[in-house]
Design an enzyme around this catalytic site. Structure first.
Site, PDB file in Angstrom:
ATOM      1  N   GLY A 239      13.316 -15.577 -13.465  1.00  0.00           N
ATOM      2  CA  GLY A 239      15.039 -15.045 -14.022  1.00  0.00           C
ATOM      3  C   GLY A 239      16.194 -15.899 -14.288  1.00  0.00           C
ATOM      4  N   PRO A 276       8.501 -18.237 -13.268  1.00  0.00           N
ATOM      5  CA  PRO A 276       9.158 -17.846 -14.593  1.00  0.00           C
ATOM      6  C   PRO A 276       8.362 -16.903 -15.269  1.00  0.00           C
ATOM      7  CG  PRO A 276       8.771 -20.087 -13.967  1.00  0.00           C
ATOM      8  CD  PRO A 276       8.262 -19.520 -12.453  1.00  0.00           C
ATOM      9  N   GLY A 277       8.822 -15.734 -16.018  1.00  0.00           N
ATOM     10  CA  GLY A 277       8.211 -15.235 -16.807  1.00  0.00           C
ATOM     11  C   GLY A 277       8.620 -15.238 -18.321  1.00  0.00           C
ATOM     12  N   ARG A 278      10.073 -14.614 -18.498  1.00  0.00           N
ATOM     13  CA  ARG A 278      10.536 -14.821 -20.000  1.00  0.00           C
ATOM     14  C   ARG A 278      11.227 -16.388 -20.434  1.00  0.00           C
ATOM     15  NH1 ARG A 278      14.454 -10.797 -21.275  1.00  0.00           N
ATOM     16  NH2 ARG A 278      14.263  -9.954 -19.126  1.00  0.00           N
ATOM     17  N   ARG A 314      12.702  -3.802 -26.314  1.00  0.00           N
ATOM     18  CA  ARG A 314      13.895  -4.140 -26.436  1.00  0.00           C
ATOM     19  C   ARG A 314      15.421  -3.726 -26.467  1.00  0.00           C
ATOM     20  NH1 ARG A 314      15.155  -9.158 -25.750  1.00  0.00           N
ATOM     21  NH2 ARG A 314      16.120  -8.432 -23.152  1.00  0.00           N
ATOM     22  N   TYR A 318      17.462  -2.031 -23.834  1.00  0.00           N
ATOM     23  CA  TYR A 318      18.384  -3.026 -22.628  1.00  0.00           C
ATOM     24  C   TYR A 318      19.701  -3.316 -23.301  1.00  0.00           C
ATOM     25  CZ  TYR A 318      14.086  -3.452 -20.169  1.00  0.00           C
ATOM     26  OH  TYR A 318      13.158  -3.902 -19.480  1.00  0.00           O
ATOM     27  N   CYS A 346      11.285   9.039 -34.884  1.00  0.00           N
ATOM     28  CA  CYS A 346      12.105   9.663 -35.241  1.00  0.00           C
ATOM     29  C   CYS A 346      12.818  10.191 -33.968  1.00  0.00           C
ATOM     30  CB  CYS A 346      11.505  10.817 -35.577  1.00  0.00           C
ATOM     31  SG  CYS A 346      10.187  10.815 -36.974  1.00  0.00           S
ATOM     32  N   GLU A 347      13.728   8.307 -34.303  1.00  0.00           N
ATOM     33  CA  GLU A 347      15.112   8.796 -33.123  1.00  0.00           C
ATOM     34  C   GLU A 347      16.039   7.877 -33.853  1.00  0.00           C
ATOM     35  OE1 GLU A 347      14.484   7.650 -28.721  1.00  0.00           O
ATOM     36  OE2 GLU A 347      12.296   8.475 -28.668  1.00  0.00           O
ATOM     37  N   TYR A 375       8.507  -9.494 -22.034  1.00  0.00           N
ATOM     38  CA  TYR A 375       8.732  -8.414 -22.561  1.00  0.00           C
ATOM     39  C   TYR A 375       8.571  -7.434 -23.814  1.00  0.00           C
ATOM     40  CZ  TYR A 375       9.727 -10.053 -18.081  1.00  0.00           C
ATOM     41  OH  TYR A 375      10.062 -10.382 -17.123  1.00  0.00           O
TER      42      TYR A 375
END
Ligand SMILES: *Cc1c(COP(=O)(O)O)cnc(C)c1O
Length: 421
Positions: A239, A276-278, A314, A318, A346-347, A375
């Site tokens: 985190g 830890p990842g991020r 992302r 987010y 197309c958004e 991510y």
């Protein structure tokens, strides 16, 4: 610090020119730096120097085999959240005794796979899951090592979609019920309690929420020991946040995080695990894209690029900020232009940045999305029938495609047409 730096105006990844990779691989693509991955892993490892510990990389952040092998070679364990991730960790050569299994919905199949293949511990998230693990262990004639993930009801002060430590979140058991649930676990013959687990969220930019949670874990450790449980291991989750912009105040460093862990939990004599990842993968990767068009809107300029929300979700998911830089640095003193940077999907949600100041670009120019290593590729999809983009890994002066771009034909061939056509 990362290894994506300009040399004479051209962006390099370690000792390789990004433009050269783009010419060979085509755009868009993800690009990772081995040296940055290794450096970030070591920062955590060294932050816990002096106490028995294992850094288990949260591989959901970026799970390519080459990335896992890079980190495993540094001594990393793995935190997995699915049977697929467990299989990936094993395929990368990580032994079961260095794999921890997290997640709220482990299926019987997944539990069986992990128990048969070897597992350091399951981080149990509910009583029904505890019963399920017990049943599978008894059936296989083994004992499953477990921690129980407690939910400390702490506000992680991060984006709502990635906060996990409040009582309204689906994760863990309320810390107030921990003694009761540990007593239940101790009564099940297929389980062996090895410790406590906590993970309160992702992209935390202050130490305070961690410290609040870890103090609660320290208190719980004493209580559970008094109840007769053996608590020898504390899994503190992941985190710790990363700087997504160079202008913002930087989040705490791993060394400060490690010092806080030692201060709050060091006296307990437990082995410490962190996940830890991020922080390991985030700034070790960029996404490289090409400008397709610059379109003059009524009151704004749109920079339309060949990457889209399906490649890097992302910003859409987010409201995340990514620094976006030209691969060929602008001349000093050139006037910046305000762009809405968008993909071809197309958004309207397919917008990477609004009113972003950048040096002027023309069609064909390369740009890089920084901090895209975590991510990023793992959350990509083929929405709009856009094939998954390749992943490339740099090491010193070499680069290798570590996941190739599937052709459109391969993508179509995955569909099966029933024989009534
Ligand atoms: C996502 C997750 C992590 C990693 O979080 P980061 O913010 O990437 O460090 C660690 N542990 C668990 C249980 C997770 O779900």
């Amino acid at each position: 610090m990362d290894h994506f730096l300009y040399r004479d105006g051209d962006l390099f990844a370690e000792d390789v020119s990004v433009a050269e990779i783009a010419a060979e691989v085509g755009t868009p693509f993800y690009l990772y730096s081995t040296a940055t991955l290794e450096r970030h892993f070591r920062l955590f490892d060294e932050a816990l120097d002096g106490i028995d510990h294992l850094v288990c990389y949260a591989m959901k952040a970026a799970s390519n085999q080459a990335i896992l092998k890079t980190l495993a070679a540094c001594g990393a364990g793995m935190d997995v959240v699915s049977g697929g991730e467990y299989a990936r960790a094993k395929a990368a050569g990580v032994s079961g005794d260095k794999i921890v299994f997290s997640g709220v919905g482990k299926t019987i199949d997944e539990i069986e796979t992990a128990l048969s293949g070897g597992i350091r511990q399951f981080n149990v998230e509910s009583e029904p899951e505890m019963e399920a693990i017990n049943a599978v262990a008894l059936r296989l004639g083994v004992v499953a090592p477990i921690t129980i993930r407690v939910n400390p009801d702490v506000d992680a002060k991060t984006h709502a979609k990635i906060a996990t430590g409040k009582s309204e979140n689906k994760f863990g058991i309320p810390i107030s019920r921990a003694r009761e649930v540990y007593a239940h676990a101790a009564s099940l013959a297929g389980l062996k309690i090895v410790g406590i687990d906590v993970h309160i969220g992702s992209q935390l930019t202050e130490l305070e929420p961690f410290e609040l949670a870890y103090n609660k874990v320290a208190e719980l450790t004493e209580m559970l020991r008094a109840d007769g449980h053996e608590i020898k291991r504390l899994d503190l989750g992941g985190g710790l946040g990363i700087p997504y912009t160079r202008s913002n105040e930087a989040p705490p460093l791993p060394v400060e995080y490690g010092a806080m862990i030692k201060k709050t939990l060091g006296h307990l004599g437990c082995e410490i695990e962190i996940e830890p990842g991020r922080l390991i993968a985030g700034n070790a990767g960029i996404m490289v894209s090409k400008v397709i068009y610059v379109k003059e809107g009524e009151d704004r300029k749109f920079m339309i690029v060949d990457a889209a929300m399906n490649d890097l979700i992302r910003p859409a998911m987010y409201e995340a900020h990514h620094d976006i830089v030209p691969v060929s640095e602008a001349e000093a003193g050139v006037e910046q232009v305000s762009y809405d940077i968008v993909g071809p999907v197309c958004e309207s949600g397919d917008t990477f940045a609004k009113s972003r100041l950048m040096p002027p670009v023309v069609a064909g120019d390369l740009i890089a999305f920084r901090s895209a290593g975590a991510y990023g590729a793992v959350m990509s999809s083929e929405y709009n029938s856009r094939p998954l983009i390749p992943e490339v890994l740099v090491k010193d002066g070499d680069f290798a495609v570590i996941r190739k771009r599937p052709s459109v034909e391969e993508m179509i061939d995955r569909d099966d047409v029933p024989d009534w056509f």
